[in-house]
Design a protein around this motif. Structure first.
Motif, PDB file in Angstrom:
ATOM      1  N   LEU A  92       0.827  -1.200   0.000  1.00  0.00           N
ATOM      2  CA  LEU A  92       0.000   0.000   0.000  1.00  0.00           C
ATOM      3  C   LEU A  92       0.864   1.253   0.000  1.00  0.00           C
ATOM      4  N   ARG A  93       1.920   1.249   0.804  1.00  0.00           N
ATOM      5  CA  ARG A  93       2.810   2.405   0.858  1.00  0.00           C
ATOM      6  C   ARG A  93       3.507   2.604  -0.488  1.00  0.00           C
ATOM      7  N   ASP A  94       3.908   1.510  -1.145  1.00  0.00           N
ATOM      8  CA  ASP A  94       4.535   1.630  -2.461  1.00  0.00           C
ATOM      9  C   ASP A  94       3.556   2.209  -3.474  1.00  0.00           C
ATOM     10  N   GLU A  95       2.295   1.777  -3.420  1.00  0.00           N
ATOM     11  CA  GLU A  95       1.277   2.302  -4.325  1.00  0.00           C
ATOM     12  C   GLU A  95       1.038   3.788  -4.060  1.00  0.00           C
ATOM     13  N   GLN A  96       0.989   4.169  -2.798  1.00  0.00           N
ATOM     14  CA  GLN A  96       0.810   5.579  -2.459  1.00  0.00           C
ATOM     15  C   GLN A  96       1.999   6.404  -2.944  1.00  0.00           C
ATOM     16  N   THR A  97       3.188   5.869  -2.810  1.00  0.00           N
ATOM     17  CA  THR A  97       4.381   6.570  -3.291  1.00  0.00           C
ATOM     18  C   THR A  97       4.315   6.765  -4.796  1.00  0.00           C
ATOM     19  N   ARG A  98       3.889   5.732  -5.530  1.00  0.00           N
ATOM     20  CA  ARG A  98       3.755   5.853  -6.985  1.00  0.00           C
ATOM     21  C   ARG A  98       2.724   6.930  -7.345  1.00  0.00           C
ATOM     22  N   ARG A  99       1.606   6.965  -6.640  1.00  0.00           N
ATOM     23  CA  ARG A  99       0.578   7.967  -6.916  1.00  0.00           C
ATOM     24  C   ARG A  99       1.099   9.374  -6.638  1.00  0.00           C
ATOM     25  N   ILE A 100       1.815   9.529  -5.543  1.00  0.00           N
ATOM     26  CA  ILE A 100       2.376  10.842  -5.209  1.00  0.00           C
ATOM     27  C   ILE A 100       3.368  11.275  -6.281  1.00  0.00           C
ATOM     28  N   GLU A 101       4.196  10.350  -6.761  1.00  0.00           N
ATOM     29  CA  GLU A 101       5.159  10.686  -7.814  1.00  0.00           C
ATOM     30  C   GLU A 101       4.441  11.098  -9.092  1.00  0.00           C
ATOM     31  N   GLN A 102       3.346  10.414  -9.424  1.00  0.00           N
ATOM     32  CA  GLN A 102       2.577  10.795 -10.609  1.00  0.00           C
ATOM     33  C   GLN A 102       1.976  12.182 -10.464  1.00  0.00           C
ATOM     34  N   ILE A 103       1.441  12.469  -9.289  1.00  0.00           N
ATOM     35  CA  ILE A 103       0.856  13.799  -9.039  1.00  0.00           C
ATOM     36  C   ILE A 103       1.934  14.871  -9.113  1.00  0.00           C
ATOM     37  N   GLU A 104       3.103  14.596  -8.526  1.00  0.00           N
ATOM     38  CA  GLU A 104       4.197  15.562  -8.583  1.00  0.00           C
ATOM     39  C   GLU A 104       4.636  15.804 -10.014  1.00  0.00           C
ATOM     40  N   LYS A 105       4.682  14.751 -10.814  1.00  0.00           N
ATOM     41  CA  LYS A 105       5.087  14.891 -12.220  1.00  0.00           C
ATOM     42  C   LYS A 105       4.087  15.756 -12.979  1.00  0.00           C
ATOM     43  N   LYS A 106       2.792  15.490 -12.784  1.00  0.00           N
ATOM     44  CA  LYS A 106       1.766  16.287 -13.461  1.00  0.00           C
ATOM     45  C   LYS A 106       1.815  17.737 -13.006  1.00  0.00           C
ATOM     46  N   LEU A 107       2.009  17.940 -11.714  1.00  0.00           N
ATOM     47  CA  LEU A 107       2.080  19.297 -11.180  1.00  0.00           C
ATOM     48  C   LEU A 107       3.284  20.037 -11.749  1.00  0.00           C
ATOM     49  N   LEU A 108       4.415  19.367 -11.830  1.00  0.00           N
ATOM     50  CA  LEU A 108       5.625  19.979 -12.389  1.00  0.00           C
ATOM     51  C   LEU A 108       5.413  20.337 -13.858  1.00  0.00           C
ATOM     52  N   GLU A 109       4.746  19.461 -14.610  1.00  0.00           N
ATOM     53  CA  GLU A 109       4.467  19.749 -16.014  1.00  0.00           C
ATOM     54  C   GLU A 109       3.578  20.989 -16.149  1.00  0.00           C
ATOM     55  N   LYS A 110       2.570  21.099 -15.294  1.00  0.00           N
ATOM     56  CA  LYS A 110       1.687  22.262 -15.343  1.00  0.00           C
ATOM     57  C   LYS A 110       2.425  23.535 -14.963  1.00  0.00           C
ATOM     58  N   ILE A 111       3.291  23.446 -13.972  1.00  0.00           N
ATOM     59  CA  ILE A 111       4.078  24.613 -13.572  1.00  0.00           C
ATOM     60  C   ILE A 111       4.984  25.051 -14.712  1.00  0.00           C
ATOM     61  N   MET A 112       5.626  24.114 -15.367  1.00  0.00           N
ATOM     62  CA  MET A 112       6.503  24.441 -16.490  1.00  0.00           C
ATOM     63  C   MET A 112       5.701  25.071 -17.627  1.00  0.00           C
ATOM     64  N   ARG A 113       4.504  24.543 -17.875  1.00  0.00           N
ATOM     65  CA  ARG A 113       3.655  25.086 -18.932  1.00  0.00           C
ATOM     66  C   ARG A 113       3.255  26.522 -18.605  1.00  0.00           C
ATOM     67  N   VAL A 114       2.888  26.779 -17.363  1.00  0.00           N
ATOM     68  CA  VAL A 114       2.499  28.137 -16.955  1.00  0.00           C
ATOM     69  C   VAL A 114       3.692  29.077 -17.048  1.00  0.00           C
ATOM     70  N   GLU A 115       4.859  28.615 -16.642  1.00  0.00           N
ATOM     71  CA  GLU A 115       6.063  29.462 -16.711  1.00  0.00           C
ATOM     72  C   GLU A 115       6.409  29.816 -18.145  1.00  0.00           C
ATOM     73  N   THR A 116       6.295  28.843 -19.063  1.00  0.00           N
ATOM     74  CA  THR A 116       6.604  29.142 -20.464  1.00  0.00           C
ATOM     75  C   THR A 116       5.578  30.109 -21.053  1.00  0.00           C
ATOM     76  N   GLU A 117       4.312  29.958 -20.676  1.00  0.00           N
ATOM     77  CA  GLU A 117       3.281  30.893 -21.158  1.00  0.00           C
ATOM     78  C   GLU A 117       3.504  32.296 -20.563  1.00  0.00           C
ATOM     79  N   TYR A 118       3.953  32.356 -19.348  1.00  0.00           N
ATOM     80  CA  TYR A 118       4.202  33.628 -18.689  1.00  0.00           C
ATOM     81  C   TYR A 118       5.392  34.352 -19.327  1.00  0.00           C
ATOM     82  N   GLU A 119       6.403  33.589 -19.733  1.00  0.00           N
ATOM     83  CA  GLU A 119       7.582  34.179 -20.363  1.00  0.00           C
ATOM     84  C   GLU A 119       7.267  34.741 -21.730  1.00  0.00           C
ATOM     85  N   LYS A 120       6.257  34.219 -22.398  1.00  0.00           N
ATOM     86  CA  LYS A 120       5.891  34.694 -23.747  1.00  0.00           C
ATOM     87  C   LYS A 120       5.201  35.992 -23.600  1.00  0.00           C
TER      88      LYS A 120
END
Length: 120
Positions: A92-120
């Protein structure tokens, strides 16, 4: 009732381990830095123990089950249920860790997308 007593027993063991750790650190440390260092070492050893158990469970779960059953048999208790619970808890802890990593990855992608749009 059996699960309640088992939980109380595990809590008591954890509380005694915490107490022993605090007493050990206070008794052997000469400064705050040394106390922090000792605490970090103890936490590292505890984490290493959990990782070793998880690794052994992944590599050869049958052998680990056999060894833990032998240990449980020497205590004449029904520890097999606790071992299965511990294995399920690790999964269960391994599954939760995988889910957290997926959420962090998606969040990082969104942050990068917002930063690139902001720079334009």
């Amino acid at each position: 009732a059996r699960i309640f007593f088992g939980g109380c027993f595990l809590f008591t063991i954890t509380a005694l381990a915490l107490y022993a750790t605090v007493v050990f650190n206070v008794a052997t440390s000469r400064s705050n830095v040394e106390m922090i260092f000792n605490t970090v070492v103890l936490l590292f050893v505890n984490d290493l123990d959990e990782k070793m158990f998880t690794s052994l469970h992944t590599i050869n779960s049958e052998w680990l089950e056999k060894i833990t059953s032998e240990i449980a048999g020497s205590f004449r208790g029904n520890i097999k249920v606790d071992i299965q619970y511990a294995a399920a808890n690790h999964e269960l802890r391994d599954e939760q860790t995988r889910r957290i990593e997926q959420i962090e990855k998606k969040l990082l992608e969104k942050i990068m997308r917002v930063e690139t749009e902001y720079e334009k």
